[in-house]
Design a protein around this motif. Sequence first.
Motif, PDB file in Angstrom:
ATOM      1  N   ASN B  68     -12.991  11.610  40.238  1.00  0.00           N
ATOM      2  CA  ASN B  68     -14.391  12.007  40.338  1.00  0.00           C
ATOM      3  C   ASN B  68     -15.262  10.866  40.834  1.00  0.00           C
ATOM      4  O   ASN B  68     -16.191  11.076  41.611  1.00  0.00           O
ATOM      5  N   PHE B  69     -14.928   9.672  40.366  1.00  0.00           N
ATOM      6  CA  PHE B  69     -15.666   8.487  40.821  1.00  0.00           C
ATOM      7  C   PHE B  69     -15.605   8.388  42.344  1.00  0.00           C
ATOM      8  O   PHE B  69     -16.624   8.243  43.014  1.00  0.00           O
ATOM      9  N   PHE B 115     -18.358   7.261  35.111  1.00  0.00           N
ATOM     10  CA  PHE B 115     -16.921   7.526  35.218  1.00  0.00           C
ATOM     11  C   PHE B 115     -16.116   6.239  35.139  1.00  0.00           C
ATOM     12  O   PHE B 115     -15.049   6.194  34.518  1.00  0.00           O
ATOM     13  N   VAL B 116     -16.611   5.189  35.762  1.00  0.00           N
ATOM     14  CA  VAL B 116     -15.893   3.926  35.708  1.00  0.00           C
ATOM     15  C   VAL B 116     -15.845   3.405  34.274  1.00  0.00           C
ATOM     16  O   VAL B 116     -14.808   2.957  33.786  1.00  0.00           O
ATOM     17  N   MET B 120     -12.538   2.717  31.493  1.00  0.00           N
ATOM     18  CA  MET B 120     -12.196   1.366  31.040  1.00  0.00           C
ATOM     19  C   MET B 120     -11.484   1.398  29.693  1.00  0.00           C
ATOM     20  O   MET B 120     -11.830   2.176  28.815  1.00  0.00           O
ATOM     21  N   GLY B 121     -10.520   0.512  29.569  1.00  0.00           N
ATOM     22  CA  GLY B 121      -9.835   0.408  28.291  1.00  0.00           C
ATOM     23  C   GLY B 121     -10.661  -0.349  27.265  1.00  0.00           C
ATOM     24  O   GLY B 121     -10.546  -0.111  26.079  1.00  0.00           O
ATOM     25  N   GLY B 122     -11.488  -1.275  27.720  1.00  0.00           N
ATOM     26  CA  GLY B 122     -12.270  -2.070  26.782  1.00  0.00           C
ATOM     27  C   GLY B 122     -13.735  -2.106  27.141  1.00  0.00           C
ATOM     28  O   GLY B 122     -14.237  -3.114  27.648  1.00  0.00           O
ATOM     29  N   PRO B 123     -14.457  -0.998  26.911  1.00  0.00           N
ATOM     30  CA  PRO B 123     -15.872  -0.988  27.298  1.00  0.00           C
ATOM     31  C   PRO B 123     -16.701  -2.030  26.541  1.00  0.00           C
ATOM     32  O   PRO B 123     -17.755  -2.442  27.014  1.00  0.00           O
ATOM     33  N   SER B 124     -16.206  -2.503  25.392  1.00  0.00           N
ATOM     34  CA  SER B 124     -17.006  -3.457  24.623  1.00  0.00           C
ATOM     35  C   SER B 124     -16.998  -4.846  25.269  1.00  0.00           C
ATOM     36  O   SER B 124     -17.822  -5.685  24.946  1.00  0.00           O
ATOM     37  N   ASP B 146     -17.179  -3.489  44.948  1.00  0.00           N
ATOM     38  CA  ASP B 146     -17.659  -2.152  44.627  1.00  0.00           C
ATOM     39  C   ASP B 146     -18.791  -2.207  43.604  1.00  0.00           C
ATOM     40  O   ASP B 146     -19.772  -1.488  43.716  1.00  0.00           O
ATOM     41  N   VAL B 147     -18.622  -3.074  42.609  1.00  0.00           N
ATOM     42  CA  VAL B 147     -19.677  -3.224  41.602  1.00  0.00           C
ATOM     43  C   VAL B 147     -20.979  -3.642  42.281  1.00  0.00           C
ATOM     44  O   VAL B 147     -22.054  -3.090  42.019  1.00  0.00           O
ATOM     45  N   LEU B 148     -20.861  -4.608  43.177  1.00  0.00           N
ATOM     46  CA  LEU B 148     -22.060  -5.102  43.863  1.00  0.00           C
ATOM     47  C   LEU B 148     -22.703  -4.018  44.721  1.00  0.00           C
ATOM     48  O   LEU B 148     -23.901  -3.755  44.608  1.00  0.00           O
ATOM     49  N   VAL B 149     -21.908  -3.360  45.567  1.00  0.00           N
ATOM     50  CA  VAL B 149     -22.516  -2.415  46.503  1.00  0.00           C
ATOM     51  C   VAL B 149     -23.043  -1.178  45.779  1.00  0.00           C
ATOM     52  O   VAL B 149     -24.099  -0.660  46.140  1.00  0.00           O
TER      53      VAL B 149
END
Lengths: 361, 405, 207
Positions: B68-69, B115-116, B120-124, B146-149
Amino acid sequence: MSSDNKKWFSLNIGRKNQETSSSCSCGKQSGGCGGHDHEEIKHIEERKDGFEQVFDVKMNRRSAFKQLAASLAIGAGAVSTSCSMFSDDESKEKAQIDWEEQFKGNYKLMTDEEKKATVDRLVRSYQLRTGKTISMSSKNAEENVLFGYAFNISKCQGYMDCVSACVEENNQDRNSQMQYIRIHEMKDGNGFNFNESDDNYYHEVPAEGHFYMGTQCFHCDNPPCVNVCPVQATWREDDGLVVVDYDWCVGCRYCMAACPYDGRRFNWSKPEVPEEEINKNQHYLGNRLRKKGVMEKCTFCVQRSRAGKNPACVEACPTGARIFGNLLDPNSTIRWVLENKKVFRLREDLGTEPKFWYFMD
Amino acid sequence: MRRFKVFKSLVRDSLDTITQGSRKYHLWMAALTFMMLVGMYCYSIQLDEGLSVTGMTDRVSWGLYISNFTFLVGVAAAAVMLVMPTYVLKDIDFKQAVLIGEGLAVAALVMCLAFVIADMGGPSVLWHMIPEIGVFNFPNSMLTWDVLVLNGYLFINITIPLYILFRHYQGKEAKSKVYIPGAFISVFWAVAIHLVTAFLYQGLQARPFWNNALLGPRFLASAFAAGPALIILVLAVIRSSTSFKIQDKTIKKIAMVVTVAAQINLIMLISELFKEFYAPTHHSESAYYLFFGLHGKDALLPWIWTAIPLNILATVILTFHKLRNNFKVLYFACFILFIAIWIEKGFGLIVPGFIPGPYGKIAEYIPTGIEIGVTLGIWALGAFVFTILAKTAIGIEIGKLRYKK
Amino acid sequence: MNNHSIHRVVCISFIVLLFFSCKHGDGEYHGVTDKIKAKSENYHGTSLSSEPYLEGVETIEITEGEHSFLIPERKSQIKSFACTECHSKPLSQLQSKDGKKAHWDIKLHHANENTMNCVTCHDGNDMNNLKSLTGNSIDFNNSYNLCNQCHTKQFEDWKGGAHGKRIGGWAPPRASMTCVNCHNPHKPHFETRWPARFNTQIIKERE
């Protein structure tokens, strides 16, 4: 953590290179030159420990970051333990440790003191929780060592003793039966045809007309998994081991997608090992207990190999099909194998440069 | 100081607008809220138990979330198809649609980020990913690009419409000198977010199904088909349920964009199929699995064989002017095209990339209820965000919302 | 015109720079083999030793060709050594009916009857030692000299380290198992048996 000893790119917006506060007259990074008395070392630890390592920038920004970190902590739930009524010193200490662990930096960037401090915290935390003592090492890569591995396809009989030894040595999750090593049973006459091989057989071995080939993490010299990690939670150490900082990993599993050798495993749920089966001889980068939602992988048993021992799989193999050693030592057995046997590696065309060779008698 | 006051008033007014509406509107929002709550409940289970509650395994380690992402990045990028003609080429036709398009981009980006995070396995410990505070593996990791754009694009898509609406709210014209440069950047940026997302997969030598040079262009083509198709559908709804006027000409022009993109997308699909099946190699196994099944494993067959005919049908319908200019047929075509691309670019792209595994082993992937719950929750979140944004924007554009001095 | 070309050069060099700045973090070597070659040129040992892990294993040092390494001492591991404690009389006398039965469980599964029998390796006249095909005496501790009469290829591999398991660790000094530590000389092949593990989760995953 001055940025000029970094070997990688990082965004450096608005941060000037500054003298590392802990460096001393001999020019070494903290603690290396002797002459520090115990007090002083402790002082450094206090000053540069845990999450402060990453916040070690100009003062005004630093306090701002701290506030940000604190608000993040609320989200993380770590604060719930530290804010609860401190019933006794132990729970206070536990909360303190949890707090510092939550906000510590990336192991790769830590100084030796910081590495020792986090290892001490983890040992203490385990003691507080279970009353049992473990030993955990933070031993760095030895100079003049580059680990390599050779696998004799003619010798392997498919007993899977290596798989068993690996699971026991490395405290892998028992519920999901995580295994780093796979032994592929291949039909004679089909060549190395993985499609028609079976890596989960259960019958008497060696089976007639079959041969066996083991795979695991190949500790590539040009590892694709390391490149793709967004937070540098996995990297190649100087002795060639590709390791993971379980506490820094965010669990995006990009490395898993990038690995062409099925070398990585993910903790889909909380890994569990019965208390009596836990291997208490641990290394921070190796077999210490993991948590859910992080990657892990074969480390060539870093807790053993950095002490001069063979990995558990090598030691367990009853046939001597597994050979491990120092690639830089011209007199080592692994070097003899590489120079005198017809060795090959899997998928060399991908340019990953695995340090895991196969050969036949 | 004055600006701040205006802004405060804008927030207050928009809060008023979004809490008032017809019965249908309230029902719609209530349904979305309910779905979000269900999604949050499912996510709390996932947080508690770990990702083992999803259908993902070590074999197929990305599933519904990342599918979906990937798709939604395309939808977000498609906003540019409206921005470019309006701001850069000064085409008046698109002016009304562009705010909706940008709102859609914002909603899509919010969904992408959600969605990202859900994956994630460790959102904390997500703060490890924040540049400077954590360790940002830039430029080596495509994920950091990708995070940046994505965040940059989100920023652009919030600020441009906000500026325009802010001006209109005060009854002033928006200064083109201010927003045209932003629009220019966003045009390039939109292409960048989608290319970078394609590179995320394309750069993996371990996955031959993704590791082909056509992936990036194909991402763009499919995005520029699916995104505007969604915009047409949304405009159709807005046209029928609000007094916001959208001319037929606008929709027809967007339909033209969808048509061209869908045609290019189809050509690329044919090229890909030709390469995989005319001279099949070891690397074509994923494609075989996707289209025909491999060793009796065929979980994706119903999906892809829904997507391909829908895709072809939609493209054929759109190609004929007569059919395309009939709005009922157009909406239908857009709808099936949207579904087809969602399948093709989500499930049909991510899952077969992992199958067969590096050593030829096949473990199939079927999403679990919890995973679907979280996914629906995030889609509801997106719809919710979009409804709020669109309602405010429409209110300002039709002059209902004005700053009272 | 000049302006144009300068522009182009700048653009191209920027792009090239961008590409080279990515990924090629340590492009000093073409591959790991080059790296090994270059880095081991001035190899001067490590601080690690596998000596602590060899404690409790009695070893003897052997030198074969250019290879020198440790192997486990054998004689102390043989239950009824020295053989002459029983073999005080010639075999023919011991085999008579009144003698106690010994070695009844040993059956030779090594090559075929044409090639080998007991006296191919054992010396009826000197039970405490083995003998080569040509009749030379071989110490039990160096029994590999007996095996390498036929198994020359394996012997080469063993000397180099490709055959035979290491004891202790990878670090020097090298200690390797000798032939009889893994292969029963009377029955040298490996037995078939069940694998140590079976992964039921993988079965579920691949259903």
